[in-house]
Motif scaffolding. Structure first.
Motif, PDB file in Angstrom:
ATOM      1  N   PHE A  43       7.900   6.714 -14.300  1.00 24.98           N
ATOM      2  CA  PHE A  43       6.983   7.047 -13.216  1.00 24.98           C
ATOM      3  C   PHE A  43       5.525   6.893 -13.641  1.00 24.98           C
ATOM      4  N   ASP A 100       7.807   2.693 -11.622  1.00 21.87           N
ATOM      5  CA  ASP A 100       6.985   2.998 -10.448  1.00 21.87           C
ATOM      6  C   ASP A 100       5.557   3.274 -10.888  1.00 21.87           C
ATOM      7  N   GLU A 101       4.668   2.368 -10.624  1.00 22.76           N
ATOM      8  CA  GLU A 101       3.265   2.483 -11.022  1.00 22.76           C
ATOM      9  C   GLU A 101       3.145   2.917 -12.486  1.00 22.76           C
ATOM     10  N   LYS A 103       7.577   1.129  -0.885  1.00 23.85           N
ATOM     11  CA  LYS A 103       7.991   0.529  -2.155  1.00 23.85           C
ATOM     12  C   LYS A 103       8.540   1.568  -3.130  1.00 23.85           C
ATOM     13  N   THR A 104       7.916   2.736  -3.166  1.00 19.31           N
ATOM     14  CA  THR A 104       8.450   3.789  -4.036  1.00 19.31           C
ATOM     15  C   THR A 104       9.827   4.232  -3.570  1.00 19.31           C
ATOM     16  N   MET A 105       9.984   4.346  -2.250  1.00 17.73           N
ATOM     17  CA  MET A 105      11.270   4.777  -1.691  1.00 17.73           C
ATOM     18  C   MET A 105      12.374   3.775  -2.025  1.00 17.73           C
ATOM     19  N   LEU A 126      13.373   4.548  -5.519  1.00 19.61           N
ATOM     20  CA  LEU A 126      14.137   5.794  -5.584  1.00 19.61           C
ATOM     21  C   LEU A 126      15.542   5.604  -5.022  1.00 19.61           C
ATOM     22  N   GLU A 129       0.834  -1.195   0.000  1.00 23.61           N
ATOM     23  CA  GLU A 129       0.000   0.000   0.000  1.00 23.61           C
ATOM     24  C   GLU A 129       0.868   1.244   0.000  1.00 23.61           C
ATOM     25  N   SER A 130       0.230   2.394  -0.180  1.00 27.36           N
ATOM     26  CA  SER A 130       1.011   3.622  -0.157  1.00 27.36           C
ATOM     27  C   SER A 130       1.573   3.805   1.250  1.00 27.36           C
ATOM     28  N   GLY A 131       2.796   4.284   1.308  1.00 31.27           N
ATOM     29  CA  GLY A 131       3.438   4.443   2.594  1.00 31.27           C
ATOM     30  C   GLY A 131       4.179   3.205   3.047  1.00 31.27           C
TER      31      GLY A 131
END
Lengths: 298, 258, 290
Positions: free
Chosen positions: C115, C198-199, C67-69, C72, C62-64
């Protein structure tokens, strides 16, 4: 979605500390200096009658005395104490400037909000008048109006009101234009808000902070302009202890530098102080400074 | 009696320069009271424009919309016709749909104020129904997450006692694990309060769960409408077939859709 | 890409202990936090993840969840103030602790990223040609002509129609799906070994999404690129990823073969994620479940 969610998490964190951060941003050295100077002058203005050493209007002393123990700031060409006149001048210039700015902001933002919200003919009418004012250099237009109305402080203030509301109208109009189609505004309309409720409840509270910042920055300009008009003999009528007219008097007595220098210094400090405060307020309220915090998280 | 009737509705936008774009192109449909209709389609198909037109936010360039037999015109600068306030909408972006400077309680009260049945709800009551802490009424929107804000927006819409609740992509900005829950919550509240629901989404799998009927929109037209199970199992229009085939199935088989 | 064959031969030499196989990334014990003292916020708490070349490694959550971090961090695009620990090895290089300038050699060239919003990674005021070619020449020092040829080749590879004409256009002249293809082409210009997506299809319609998913699969299979697929969408995961790592609160709670993670999740959180899907949450569970 992730990004938005992440932004959300961080946004909540940073905004929870919103108040704290704003006060932090207002705690920069410049902001503190500005605040201190403003407070100083406000106190002076309030206490002027009791702290000024002599009567600011009395021509009791030897003319053109240089600053010394008796007269810290010296005396002017008709034998008045310059320190007393500078102190009393705070009572004239500062409240006038504040009043001027508040009224210019009220008139300008109301007209601008109406123009931005209703659009079409009303917008055209209000903004064309604003453009008309904008078409002339501020100080020159103010001079013309003040001259036409006759020299007096009230007329100078009216002249300046006429030249300074359009700036607020323009800013407010564009802010309202940007916000009037926000989803929360539309949600309010769907719940029966009329245009004025919508403006007052949903739109203005969310867009007004840049206008307030603009106003703070304008206090300095207003003092300068008022002084300028007085300097040109279009504002305060002698013997009113107005800083601008004091500078004007002093300029004619070139060898007696103190007559112009001290009121000039007073103008300088007040203008600077309000600029410092305005800058700090702008930084603190700038939504971009919040976004910068969130943006970094991505 | 039919609750909402769209008759040959056309909404077009003027394009910069010359010409215009028909966002909604001769759409006709009926929505019965208490019916849950899912409106699906890809971005730019006109589904949001359709929703805005039903709320009076876009003028019809031809055709008509009637709600309870009353024509829906463009909501200009006047106050909204109280009869039309029985149509309420939940917007896509929960971060934009609440006034950041007012407490959520007072925003929900705005809804209660226009409810003809004044005692139907109280703010704590509503908050409880959208699964939020009733004590949070004095908080501001920024103190809530996206999903929670969307619940507040739903509470505000329900507070007004709508007969027609519209969701314009209300779950598109939410976390995946929340989407189905919020959609189900909307359906349940609509059904419970006797409102019809027009649920607009690009997510067919969610629409399938909550809607009775589904209408598929493409390039401004409704190409197919029917009971959701029928459309799902036996889509008639080639566009619907393509749309359904493109949804990746969560089976772990690694089959690329489409 | 021509590099591919070289990559295969080098793979043996490069698998010395601690080194990643050529083209892949090995993440071990990765930690990430922001702030100090009480304000300290831990984002990642010890991530171990193998990202082999020629495979698509999915990061779900989920967000937070971080996974994005993670993506990055691999790309070296973390915001200022990020406190990074552990190890990210790319081929023979340890990326953590690398100076900004050395990192620039990898970022955008050997390790590229796309992105959710392709328009955000393309400059709105520059033509596609300017963006693709300048970026390529900056990293390779190639001639303008070579850069243009490469750009045409890449646009062809990602199946942008009329590549010649596309080069002269600006980003706003394309649809979202085409723009994502162009963003992918831009990412591919410098022959990356690792692509972090990313998504990549979250903002796209399902029919367009299907095309992008096929494209990513093709890049992975034909060019042997290691792809890190970050998405919350289990449907996309199921269609595209070879292995799936499920993240929650900065940790990987489960990592395994796609089929097994989806059909027989071991961790309760994974199970909850799959149960939250509308397909499994049937209408009978209304109200009581939510």
């Amino acid at each position: 979605m992730t990004e938005r969610g992440m932004t959300d998490v961080l946004a909540v964190q940073t905004r929870r500390k919103g108040r704290l951060r704003i006060s932090k941003q207002l705690r920069t050295p410049l902001a503190i200096t500005g605040g201190a100077i403003v407070v100083f002058w406000l106190v002076i203005a309030l206490l002027a009658p009791s702290i000024s050493p002599y009567d600011p209007l009395a021509q009791d002393f030897e003319r053109l005395q240089a600053p010394g123990a008796e007269h810290w700031f010296g005396t002017d060409q008709v034998g008045r104490d310059v320190l007393s006149r500078v102190v009393s001048g705070a009572q004239v210039s500062i409240p006038l400037a504040l009043m001027l700015v508040v009224f210019a902001m009220l008139i300008g933002s109301v007209l601008g909000a109406i123009a931005g919200y209703f659009g079409k003919a009303i917008d055209e009418m209000i903004m064309r008048i604003a453009d008309l004012v904008f078409a002339f250099p501020t100080i020159i237009l103010a001079m013309v109006i003040a001259a036409a109305l006759g020299p007096s402080l009230t007329n100078a203030v009216i002249a300046m009101l006429i030249v300074s509301w359009p700036a607020y109208a323009r800013v407010t109009r564009s802010l309202v234009l940007g916000a009037r189609n926000a989803e929360y505004v539309i949600a309010g309309r769907l719940l029966g808000n009329g245009p004025f409720t919508s403006l007052g409840k949903d739109i203005l509270p969310n867009v007004i902070s840049p206008v307030v910042v603009l106003a703070t920055l304008d206090v300095g300009t207003a003092i300068l302009l008022l002084s300028g008009l007085s300097f040109l003999g279009l504002g305060a009528v002698p013997p009113t202890p107005d800083w601008g007219s004091m500078v004007a008097d002093g300029v004619q007595q070139f060898s007696s530098w103190w007559i112009a220098a001290f009121p000039g210094l007073a103008i300088l400090t007040v203008v600077l102080a309000f600029n410092f405060l305005g800058d700090a307020l702008r930084d603190a309220l700038d939504p971009r400074s919040q976004e910068a915090v969130q943006g970094r998280a991505l | 009696m039919t609750l909402l009737k769209l008759d040959d509705l056309e909404v077009s936008y003027k394009l910069p320069g010359r010409g215009s774009l028909k966002a909604v192109d001769s759409v006709s449909f009926d929505l019965e009271p208490r019916q849950v209709l899912g409106l699906v389609g890809e971005s730019g198909c006109g589904k949001s424009t359709l929703a805005r037109a039903v709320c009076g936010l876009e003028p019809a360039s031809s055709g008509s919309i009637s709600f309870n037999g009353r024509p829906v015109g463009k909501l200009g600068l006047r106050k909204r016709d109280p009869a039309l306030m029985r149509i309420q909408m939940v917007f896509q972006n929960p971060f934009a749909s609440l006034n950041p400077r007012r407490t959520i309680g007072s925003q929900i009260e705005d809804g209660l104020r226009v409810n003809p049945d004044r005692d139907a709800w109280s703010v704590p009551d509503l908050l409880e129904h959208v699964e939020l802490d009733p004590a949070s009424r004095s908080r501001f929107p920024h103190q809530f997450s996206g999903g929670q804000r969307q619940r507040v927006a739903i509470a505000r819409a329900i507070a007004a006692g709508p007969e027609l609740l519209i969701g314009d992509e209300p779950i598109a900005s939410l976390d995946a694990s929340l989407q189905a829950r919020i959609a189900i919550l909307m359906r349940n509240l609509a059904v419970e309060t006797g409102a019809a629901l027009l649920f607009i989404s690009h997510d067919l799998s969610v629409v399938r769960v909550i809607a009775d009927d589904v209408a598929v929109m493409s390039a401004g037209r409704i190409v197919e409408r029917g009971p959701v199970d029928r459309v799902w199992s036996a889509p008639e229009h080639p566009y619907t077939q393509r749309l359904l085939a493109a949804i990746p199935v969560v089976d772990g088989l690694g089959v690329l859709p489409g | 890409m021509s590099d591919n064959t070289v990559g295969t031969t080098n793979r043996l030499e490069a698998t010395d202990p601690g080194g990643a196989p050529r083209g892949g990334v090995v993440i071990s014990g990765l930690t990430l936090s922001f702030g100090r003292g009480e304000a300290r916020k831990e984002i990642l708490r010890g991530i171990d993840l193998d990202v082999p070349a020629g495979k698509i490694t999915g990061l779900a959550g989920e967000s937070g969840s971080g996974k994005t971090m993670t993506g990055l961090a691999v790309c070296g695009l973390l915001p200022a103030g990020a406190d990074l620990g552990g190890s990210i090895r790319f081929e023979d290089t340890e990326l953590i602790g690398l100076k900004q300038r050395s990192m620039n050699r990898f970022r955008g060239a050997k390790i590229a990223m796309i992105f959710q919003d392709p328009s955000a990674s393309l400059h709105p005021m520059l033509t596609i040609e300017a963006q693709l070619v300048d970026h390529y020449r900056h990293h390779t020092g190639a001639s303008k002509r070579a850069g243009r040829e490469r750009a045409l080749e890449m646009l062809g590879l990602v199946a942008v129609p009329h590549p010649e004409a596309a080069l002269r256009k600006y980003p706003h002249q394309f649809s979202g799906g085409q723009l994502q293809r162009i963003a992918i082409a831009s990412a591919l210009m410098c022959e990356p070994s690792v692509l972090i997506a990313d998504e990549p299809t979250t903002a796209l319609d399902v029919t367009v999404q299907a095309g992008i998913l096929r494209l990513l699969r093709k890049l992975c299979d034909e060019l042997g690129i290691a792809i890190i697929l970050v998405t919350h969408d289990l449907g996309v995961m199921s269609a595209l990823a070879d292995t799936i790592a499920v993240m929650r609160m900065g940790e990987i709670v489960e990592h395994g073969d796609r089929y097994e993670v989806i059909t027989a999740p071991r961790h309760p959180y994974t199970k909850a994620l799959i149960d939250a899907l509308p397909e499994s949450g049937a209408r009978s569970s209304d109200g009581t479940e939510s």
